[in-house]
Design a protein around this motif. Structure first.
Motif, PDB file in Angstrom:
ATOM      1  N   ALA A 143      28.746  54.414  36.797  1.00  0.00           N
ATOM      2  CA  ALA A 143      29.428  54.625  37.612  1.00  0.00           C
ATOM      3  C   ALA A 143      29.769  53.888  39.176  1.00  0.00           C
ATOM      4  O   ALA A 143      30.735  54.168  40.035  1.00  0.00           O
ATOM      5  CB  ALA A 143      28.138  56.057  38.096  1.00  0.00           C
ATOM      6  N   TYR A 144      28.261  52.760  39.471  1.00  0.00           N
ATOM      7  CA  TYR A 144      28.418  52.110  40.596  1.00  0.00           C
ATOM      8  C   TYR A 144      29.751  51.362  40.437  1.00  0.00           C
ATOM      9  O   TYR A 144      30.314  51.747  41.626  1.00  0.00           O
ATOM     10  CB  TYR A 144      27.537  51.669  40.392  1.00  0.00           C
ATOM     11  N   PHE A 145      29.890  50.708  39.150  1.00  0.00           N
ATOM     12  CA  PHE A 145      31.162  49.897  38.948  1.00  0.00           C
ATOM     13  C   PHE A 145      31.978  50.383  38.922  1.00  0.00           C
ATOM     14  O   PHE A 145      32.982  49.849  39.414  1.00  0.00           O
ATOM     15  CB  PHE A 145      30.862  48.857  37.751  1.00  0.00           C
ATOM     16  N   ASP A 146      32.489  51.458  38.548  1.00  0.00           N
ATOM     17  CA  ASP A 146      33.219  52.145  38.300  1.00  0.00           C
ATOM     18  C   ASP A 146      34.016  52.526  40.058  1.00  0.00           C
ATOM     19  O   ASP A 146      35.395  52.612  40.683  1.00  0.00           O
ATOM     20  CB  ASP A 146      33.562  53.250  37.602  1.00  0.00           C
ATOM     21  N   LEU A 147      32.783  52.934  40.631  1.00  0.00           N
ATOM     22  CA  LEU A 147      33.668  53.294  41.809  1.00  0.00           C
ATOM     23  C   LEU A 147      33.715  51.964  42.767  1.00  0.00           C
ATOM     24  O   LEU A 147      35.335  51.898  43.622  1.00  0.00           O
ATOM     25  CB  LEU A 147      32.177  53.822  42.861  1.00  0.00           C
ATOM     26  N   LEU A 148      33.213  51.171  42.886  1.00  0.00           N
ATOM     27  CA  LEU A 148      33.299  50.133  43.832  1.00  0.00           C
ATOM     28  C   LEU A 148      35.320  49.492  43.185  1.00  0.00           C
ATOM     29  O   LEU A 148      35.797  48.741  43.659  1.00  0.00           O
ATOM     30  CB  LEU A 148      32.552  48.684  43.355  1.00  0.00           C
ATOM     31  N   HIS A 149      35.141  49.112  41.863  1.00  0.00           N
ATOM     32  CA  HIS A 149      36.564  48.656  41.137  1.00  0.00           C
ATOM     33  C   HIS A 149      37.619  49.481  41.661  1.00  0.00           C
ATOM     34  O   HIS A 149      38.338  49.335  42.352  1.00  0.00           O
ATOM     35  CB  HIS A 149      36.189  49.051  39.239  1.00  0.00           C
ATOM     36  N   ILE A 166      21.844  41.922  38.562  1.00  0.00           N
ATOM     37  CA  ILE A 166      23.260  42.469  38.558  1.00  0.00           C
ATOM     38  C   ILE A 166      24.234  41.642  38.054  1.00  0.00           C
ATOM     39  O   ILE A 166      24.916  42.131  39.355  1.00  0.00           O
ATOM     40  CB  ILE A 166      23.557  44.135  38.861  1.00  0.00           C
ATOM     41  N   GLU A 167      24.357  41.359  37.017  1.00  0.00           N
ATOM     42  CA  GLU A 167      26.035  40.792  36.678  1.00  0.00           C
ATOM     43  C   GLU A 167      27.479  41.537  36.058  1.00  0.00           C
ATOM     44  O   GLU A 167      27.049  42.115  34.971  1.00  0.00           O
ATOM     45  CB  GLU A 167      25.817  39.410  35.465  1.00  0.00           C
ATOM     46  N   ALA A 168      27.524  41.539  37.890  1.00  0.00           N
ATOM     47  CA  ALA A 168      29.134  42.561  37.129  1.00  0.00           C
ATOM     48  C   ALA A 168      30.149  41.934  38.161  1.00  0.00           C
ATOM     49  O   ALA A 168      29.832  41.903  39.468  1.00  0.00           O
ATOM     50  CB  ALA A 168      29.116  43.911  37.595  1.00  0.00           C
ATOM     51  N   VAL A 169      31.638  41.813  37.460  1.00  0.00           N
ATOM     52  CA  VAL A 169      32.609  41.694  38.090  1.00  0.00           C
ATOM     53  C   VAL A 169      33.389  43.199  38.530  1.00  0.00           C
ATOM     54  O   VAL A 169      33.799  43.413  37.681  1.00  0.00           O
ATOM     55  CB  VAL A 169      33.713  39.933  37.981  1.00  0.00           C
ATOM     56  N   THR A 170      33.663  43.759  39.676  1.00  0.00           N
ATOM     57  CA  THR A 170      34.106  44.407  40.270  1.00  0.00           C
ATOM     58  C   THR A 170      35.599  44.586  41.378  1.00  0.00           C
ATOM     59  O   THR A 170      35.860  45.611  41.607  1.00  0.00           O
ATOM     60  CB  THR A 170      32.794  45.307  41.106  1.00  0.00           C
ATOM     61  N   ALA A 171      35.968  43.669  41.422  1.00  0.00           N
ATOM     62  CA  ALA A 171      37.135  43.505  42.458  1.00  0.00           C
ATOM     63  C   ALA A 171      37.832  42.235  42.258  1.00  0.00           C
ATOM     64  O   ALA A 171      37.879  41.591  40.566  1.00  0.00           O
ATOM     65  CB  ALA A 171      36.612  43.042  44.072  1.00  0.00           C
ATOM     66  N   ASP A 172      38.882  42.016  43.059  1.00  0.00           N
ATOM     67  CA  ASP A 172      39.534  41.113  42.503  1.00  0.00           C
ATOM     68  C   ASP A 172      39.314  39.266  42.950  1.00  0.00           C
ATOM     69  O   ASP A 172      39.719  38.502  42.556  1.00  0.00           O
ATOM     70  CB  ASP A 172      41.424  40.797  42.711  1.00  0.00           C
ATOM     71  N   PHE A 173      37.705  39.534  43.097  1.00  0.00           N
ATOM     72  CA  PHE A 173      36.975  38.416  43.832  1.00  0.00           C
ATOM     73  C   PHE A 173      35.547  38.556  43.579  1.00  0.00           C
ATOM     74  O   PHE A 173      35.804  39.647  43.044  1.00  0.00           O
ATOM     75  CB  PHE A 173      37.709  38.152  45.100  1.00  0.00           C
ATOM     76  N   ALA A 174      35.066  37.620  42.873  1.00  0.00           N
ATOM     77  CA  ALA A 174      33.638  37.706  43.025  1.00  0.00           C
ATOM     78  C   ALA A 174      32.692  37.235  43.997  1.00  0.00           C
ATOM     79  O   ALA A 174      33.571  36.028  44.823  1.00  0.00           O
ATOM     80  CB  ALA A 174      33.410  36.993  41.412  1.00  0.00           C
ATOM     81  N   TYR A 175      31.596  37.568  44.184  1.00  0.00           N
ATOM     82  CA  TYR A 175      30.607  37.611  45.381  1.00  0.00           C
ATOM     83  C   TYR A 175      29.504  37.386  44.868  1.00  0.00           C
ATOM     84  O   TYR A 175      28.825  37.668  44.394  1.00  0.00           O
ATOM     85  CB  TYR A 175      31.015  38.070  46.199  1.00  0.00           C
ATOM     86  N   ILE A 176      28.393  36.022  44.652  1.00  0.00           N
ATOM     87  CA  ILE A 176      27.588  35.574  44.877  1.00  0.00           C
ATOM     88  C   ILE A 176      26.419  35.104  45.386  1.00  0.00           C
ATOM     89  O   ILE A 176      26.841  34.274  46.412  1.00  0.00           O
ATOM     90  CB  ILE A 176      27.406  34.029  43.230  1.00  0.00           C
TER      91      ILE A 176
END
Length: 239
Positions: A143-149, A166-176
């Motif tokens: 639910a969190y990942f989908d909201l950010l996406h 929590i390793e998840a990429v939710t946008a057209d860029f990644a942030y570490i």
């Protein structure tokens, strides 16, 4: 586009190492000559005047990028509620022009995932790149990942011993954000760990921002340069 740098630059602990023989007034320009980005942390603690941002802009190369940390007034005190006025004040203070990168919103460790709350907050954000760093295990949910996406907002992948990675990429860029794998803000990343992150960044195949926050014993600049080398980037990208 891959940007690798550090979280902040004003660290007395670096004086006898990375900043050896560099006067304090030149610390920012010195670090910016070795990395492609820096995360501004002072904006989290207090509102910075536009003159500060203009000064930092002038002290860095033309192709440099800053990420900016959103104020704790919004994330920790108001806890994302009723933030329209302080958000506008913060956004109006920014004076980085083309050097403006993502804005990162670091959430307090006691804030649990609340779909409605986060949805309302994301809806108030202006266009541009934004990243959210949760520090509570309840955010490990689709639910969190989908909201950010849906909002093209990046989930911040944080490596630390004291809060969830929590390793998840939710946008057209990644942030570490690499806070120190064994000791928070302290431990250096070894070759095996840097190899792992380098491969992960290659696999994502998208714009990526990486910030080393293991600053307390001076490991961050060296780790940033080594990871850049792993990814085939020049150790010194500016002259």
């Amino acid at each position: 586009m891959i940007r690798i740098g550090t979280s902040g630059w004003r660290y007395p602990e670096w004086r006898d190492g990375f900043y050896r023989n560099v006067p304090q007034r030149r610390w920012l320009s010195h670090l910016a000559s070795h990395v492609g980005t820096i995360e501004i942390n002072s904006s989290f603690y207090r509102l910075q005047p536009p003159s500060n941002y203009r000064k930092w802009y002038a002290e860095t190369p033309a192709d440099f990028v800053f990420s900016v940390k959103g104020p704790k007034l919004i994330t920790h005190l108001k806890r994302l509620r009723h933030v329209e006025e302080p958000l506008k004040t913060f956004l109006d203070s920014l004076a980085l022009g083309p050097k403006q990168g993502p804005i990162i919103w670091q959430l307090p460790p006691t804030l649990r995932f609340d779909h409605a709350l986060l949805q309302d907050f994301l809806a108030t954000l202006p266009p541009g790149r934004h990243a959210v760093e949760p520090r509570h295990e309840s955010f490990r949910t689709n639910a969190y990942f989908d909201l950010l996406h849906a909002h093209n907002v990046a989930h911040v992948i944080s490596d630390a011993p004291t809060f969830p990675c929590i390793e998840a990429v939710t946008a057209d860029f990644a942030y570490i954000r690499l806070h120190g794998h064994d000791e928070l803000y302290i431990s250096s990343y070894d070759d095996r760990q840097l190899d792992k992150w380098a491969q992960q960044i290659r696999d994502w195949d998208r714009d990526t921002y990486v910030y080393f926050d293991n600053t307390m014993k001076g490991a961050a600049p060296g780790n940033a340069r080594t990871l850049a080398q792993r990814l085939g980037m020049p150790l010194t990208s500016h002259t």
